[in-house]
Design a protein around this motif. Structure first.
Motif, PDB file in Angstrom:
ATOM      1  N   UNK A 320       0.801  -1.230   0.000  1.00 35.53           N
ATOM      2  CA  UNK A 320       0.000   0.000   0.000  1.00 35.53           C
ATOM      3  C   UNK A 320       0.829   1.273   0.000  1.00 35.53           C
ATOM      4  N   UNK A 321       2.083   1.209   0.439  1.00 37.89           N
ATOM      5  CA  UNK A 321       2.926   2.405   0.476  1.00 37.89           C
ATOM      6  C   UNK A 321       3.894   2.467  -0.702  1.00 37.89           C
ATOM      7  N   UNK A 322       3.802   1.511  -1.613  1.00 34.15           N
ATOM      8  CA  UNK A 322       4.731   1.467  -2.748  1.00 34.15           C
ATOM      9  C   UNK A 322       3.928   1.172  -4.013  1.00 34.15           C
ATOM     10  N   UNK A 323       3.251   2.212  -4.534  1.00 39.62           N
ATOM     11  CA  UNK A 323       2.365   2.023  -5.674  1.00 39.62           C
ATOM     12  C   UNK A 323       3.105   1.539  -6.929  1.00 39.62           C
ATOM     13  N   UNK A 324       4.268   2.069  -7.272  1.00 39.03           N
ATOM     14  CA  UNK A 324       4.960   1.553  -8.463  1.00 39.03           C
ATOM     15  C   UNK A 324       5.211   0.043  -8.385  1.00 39.03           C
ATOM     16  N   UNK A 325       5.625  -0.424  -7.221  1.00 34.84           N
ATOM     17  CA  UNK A 325       5.855  -1.859  -7.067  1.00 34.84           C
ATOM     18  C   UNK A 325       4.549  -2.626  -7.187  1.00 34.84           C
ATOM     19  N   UNK A 326       3.486  -2.103  -6.599  1.00 39.29           N
ATOM     20  CA  UNK A 326       2.193  -2.777  -6.656  1.00 39.29           C
ATOM     21  C   UNK A 326       1.711  -2.915  -8.095  1.00 39.29           C
ATOM     22  N   UNK A 327       1.795  -1.844  -8.873  1.00 38.35           N
ATOM     23  CA  UNK A 327       1.304  -1.882 -10.250  1.00 38.35           C
ATOM     24  C   UNK A 327       2.195  -2.748 -11.134  1.00 38.35           C
TER      25      UNK A 327
END
Length: 407
Positions: A320-327
């Protein structure tokens, strides 16, 4: 969330369940609980099960027992029944057939208390930086968010804004077009879907979803510019086009054309797949048909949207705190599933099922009749090791990581 259809509401379900504030904007003035029959297959069934909605879906299923290929006299030359064994893969008819409107309402009921819905509004454009994305709405208002999700369908405006200027259009065309509408049901309309071929690459399908209504589908094999452009014309012009192409096709075509004149449920579209390497950029991401429409012939359009929503929410909740990694994880996890689902559609095989000549139609019916007599489709379905979309399993539940106290 831009788009309140199946993929948009499913994504909203998982994100809201994990504590995110979710706003869904839908350009239609009310819930768009319309459309024709859709089905669930493979991991799509598991995604609905994970939502706890499978029994509700079961309660709304359409009674469609199989598919019959009929001649001009309406006589079935071959019939392929649904695989209800609980193993193998679904046939032409899924064990889980449901009207699109019923599935939309089920998802809306499951999200309405936790998600903010804004109808009659769309996202005109957006701006973003490293910390936020600002959406500018059609009513003149704007708001800022952590993430903008484009769930606005095959013709997605969010996708057009994401792709660089000059990028090739993401449509993989098959030279096929489809229209559908509802007509009054008559006594001879059974729970077997009838499929009829006429010369000239024309197909007519009839399937009945309740005691009063029957769905009609016209499918046309044509690669002309006129056919591709007709879907953007006024509805009356679209109806003229389809009537001109199918008049005199035989079987029950005259009945269906008469019903088309007065129906309020008419819809026309080109059969395409959406194929793009770009599913996200910064704080904007695509889901469902906006990212990877597989076409009606894949059988995985709805299931793909449900699985995509599941994977996207899971990736966001895991980081949740690392959007680039999530996407990036969303893309890496979902891409093989999408590639396999889209690969199920082979235009050459589709053309074999829509012959141009009467001789080709007779040959198709003879071969299909022999195959069903030998129970080949039934045996292939029952003993298949995986359903459409491959044998991969869904990852960990999207709700496993809660962000309720993350600030």
């Amino acid at each position: 969330m831009c788009g309140g259809g199946i993929a948009g509401q499913a994504t909203a379900y998982w994100l809201a369940r994990s504590g995110h504030r979710v706003v869904v904007v839908e350009r239609f003035p009310s819930l768009r609980a319309t459309g024709a029959q859709v089905d669930l297959r493979g991991q799509g069934i598991e995604a609905v099960r994970a939502m706890g909605l499978l029994e509700v879906v079961r309660s709304k299923l359409v009674d469609e027992a199989g598919v019959a290929f009929v001649n001009a006299q309406g006589r079935a030359r071959a019939t392929i029944m649904a695989n209800t064994s609980g193993r193998g893969r679904q046939t032409l008819t899924s064990e889980y057939e449901i009207m699109r409107g019923d599935l939309v309402r089920i998802l809306h009921d499951a999200t309405n208390g936790d998600v903010d819905y804004v109808f009659g509004t769309s996202v005109d454009h957006f701006e973003q930086d490293e910390n936020r994305v600002v959406a500018y709405f059609s009513d003149g208002s704007s708001d800022e968010f952590d993430l903008l999700v484009g769930a606005d369908g095959q013709g997605s405006r969010i996708r057009r804004a994401l792709l660089p200027n000059g990028a090739p259009e993401p449509y993989w065309r098959m030279g096929m077009h489809m229209a559908y509408w509802f007509v009054p049901r008559i006594a001879s309309d059974s729970n077997i879907r009838d499929t009829y071929n006429a010369p000239g690459g024309r197909m007519v399908m009839r399937r009945s979803h309740n005691a009063d209504e029957t769905q009609v589908y016209f499918v046309l094999r044509e690669a002309s510019e006129e056919a591709s452009a007709i879907h953007r014309e006024p509805i009356e012009r679209q109806k003229e086009f389809w009537a001109g192409r199918f008049r005199g096709a035989g079987w029950q075509t005259d009945r269906f054309l008469e019903g088309m004149e007065t129906t309020s449920s008419f819809y026309s579209q080109e059969v395409v797949q959406v194929r793009t390497d770009t599913w996200s950029q910064g704080r904007v991401v695509l889901v469902g048909d906006a990212a990877h429409c597989a076409s009606p012939y894949s059988g995985m359009g709805v299931s793909g949207g449900l699985v995509g929503a599941y994977v996207l929410a899971g990736a966001i909740n895991a980081h949740p705190a690392d959007l680039p990694r999530a996407l990036a994880n969303y893309d890496t996890t979902l891409r093989p599933f999408v590639d396999e689902s889209q690969a199920e559609v082979n235009p050459r095989l589709l053309r074999l099922g829509m012959p141009m000549s009467r001789f080709g139609i007779d040959a198709f019916l003879a071969v299909t009749g022999l195959a069903t007599f030998l129970r080949i489709p039934d045996l292939v379905a029952r003993f298949a090791k995986e359903d459409r979309g491959g044998g991969g399993r869904l990852p960990e539940s999207p709700a496993a990581v809660s962000v309720r106290n993350s600030g």
